[in-house]
Design a protein around this motif. Structure first.
Motif, PDB file in Angstrom:
ATOM      1  N   THR A 192       2.817 -11.446   2.875  1.00 47.71           N
ATOM      2  CA  THR A 192       3.504 -10.303   3.470  1.00 47.71           C
ATOM      3  C   THR A 192       2.761  -9.044   3.078  1.00 47.71           C
ATOM      4  O   THR A 192       2.365  -8.903   1.922  1.00 47.71           O
ATOM      5  N   THR A 193       2.587  -8.150   4.019  1.00 48.26           N
ATOM      6  CA  THR A 193       1.992  -6.854   3.712  1.00 48.26           C
ATOM      7  C   THR A 193       2.980  -5.765   4.105  1.00 48.26           C
ATOM      8  O   THR A 193       3.626  -5.847   5.146  1.00 48.26           O
ATOM      9  N   ALA A 225       0.857  -1.186   0.000  1.00 47.15           N
ATOM     10  CA  ALA A 225       0.000   0.000   0.000  1.00 47.15           C
ATOM     11  C   ALA A 225       0.887   1.227   0.000  1.00 47.15           C
ATOM     12  O   ALA A 225       1.927   1.254   0.678  1.00 47.15           O
ATOM     13  N   TYR A 226       0.515   2.207  -0.758  1.00 44.90           N
ATOM     14  CA  TYR A 226       1.236   3.473  -0.777  1.00 44.90           C
ATOM     15  C   TYR A 226       1.045   4.210   0.544  1.00 44.90           C
ATOM     16  O   TYR A 226       1.960   4.827   1.063  1.00 44.90           O
ATOM     17  N   GLU A 253      13.030  -5.400   0.777  1.00 49.52           N
ATOM     18  CA  GLU A 253      12.318  -6.675   0.730  1.00 49.52           C
ATOM     19  C   GLU A 253      12.073  -7.164  -0.698  1.00 49.52           C
ATOM     20  O   GLU A 253      11.824  -8.347  -0.917  1.00 49.52           O
ATOM     21  N   PHE A 254      12.141  -6.270  -1.675  1.00 50.04           N
ATOM     22  CA  PHE A 254      11.857  -6.640  -3.060  1.00 50.04           C
ATOM     23  C   PHE A 254      13.099  -6.901  -3.903  1.00 50.04           C
ATOM     24  O   PHE A 254      12.998  -7.421  -5.003  1.00 50.04           O
ATOM     25  N   ARG A 255      14.264  -6.541  -3.421  1.00 49.14           N
ATOM     26  CA  ARG A 255      15.477  -6.703  -4.235  1.00 49.14           C
ATOM     27  C   ARG A 255      15.682  -8.172  -4.589  1.00 49.14           C
ATOM     28  O   ARG A 255      15.848  -9.017  -3.735  1.00 49.14           O
ATOM     29  N   ALA A 259      -7.336  -7.275   8.007  1.00 48.12           N
ATOM     30  CA  ALA A 259      -6.999  -7.740   6.654  1.00 48.12           C
ATOM     31  C   ALA A 259      -5.512  -8.054   6.548  1.00 48.12           C
ATOM     32  O   ALA A 259      -5.123  -9.087   5.981  1.00 48.12           O
ATOM     33  N   ARG A 260      -4.682  -7.189   7.107  1.00 46.17           N
ATOM     34  CA  ARG A 260      -3.235  -7.425   7.070  1.00 46.17           C
ATOM     35  C   ARG A 260      -2.862  -8.656   7.895  1.00 46.17           C
ATOM     36  O   ARG A 260      -2.026  -9.449   7.494  1.00 46.17           O
ATOM     37  N   ARG A 261      -3.500  -8.819   9.057  1.00 49.82           N
ATOM     38  CA  ARG A 261      -3.217  -9.991   9.881  1.00 49.82           C
ATOM     39  C   ARG A 261      -3.583 -11.272   9.125  1.00 49.82           C
ATOM     40  O   ARG A 261      -2.838 -12.245   9.122  1.00 49.82           O
ATOM     41  N   GLU A 262      -4.722 -11.250   8.440  1.00 53.96           N
ATOM     42  CA  GLU A 262      -5.155 -12.419   7.681  1.00 53.96           C
ATOM     43  C   GLU A 262      -4.156 -12.767   6.582  1.00 53.96           C
ATOM     44  O   GLU A 262      -3.797 -13.935   6.393  1.00 53.96           O
ATOM     45  N   ILE A 263      -3.706 -11.761   5.860  1.00 55.70           N
ATOM     46  CA  ILE A 263      -2.728 -12.001   4.796  1.00 55.70           C
ATOM     47  C   ILE A 263      -1.422 -12.535   5.374  1.00 55.70           C
ATOM     48  O   ILE A 263      -0.862 -13.520   4.889  1.00 55.70           O
TER      49      ILE A 263
END
Length: 80
Positions: free
Chosen positions: A31-32, A3-4, A46-48, A20-24
């Motif tokens: 990962t959120t 999310a931005y 985290e994306f590298r 919602a974040r906990r569920e994911i």
């Protein structure tokens, strides 16, 4: 999921954001991350090297516009 918006802004905009974040994170093993600018994914540690392909499903302008019709127009411009 990314999310931005910051975590604080997410919780202000969406009453169910934390759940919602906990569920994911917990139930689905995902990962959120909040405060992610998708135009600068290369700078998020985290994306590298994490992806070979990124799919943009439905980008959101994040303008905070509450008028539905104006929101639709704005999103169409974003996707054009």
């Amino acid at each position: 999921a990314t999310a931005y918006d910051s975590e604080r802004t997410l919780s202000t905009k969406y009453a169910d954001a934390a759940e919602a974040r906990r569920e994911i994170d917990e139930d689905l093993g995902g990962t959120t991350l909040a405060s992610v600018d998708a135009t600068k994914l290369h700078s998020v540690k985290e994306f590298r090297g994490a992806f070979r392909k990124i799919v943009w499903n439905f980008p959101h302008s994040g303008s905070g516009e509450t008028d539905v019709e104006k929101n639709v127009v704005e999103h169409r411009k974003l996707l054009a």
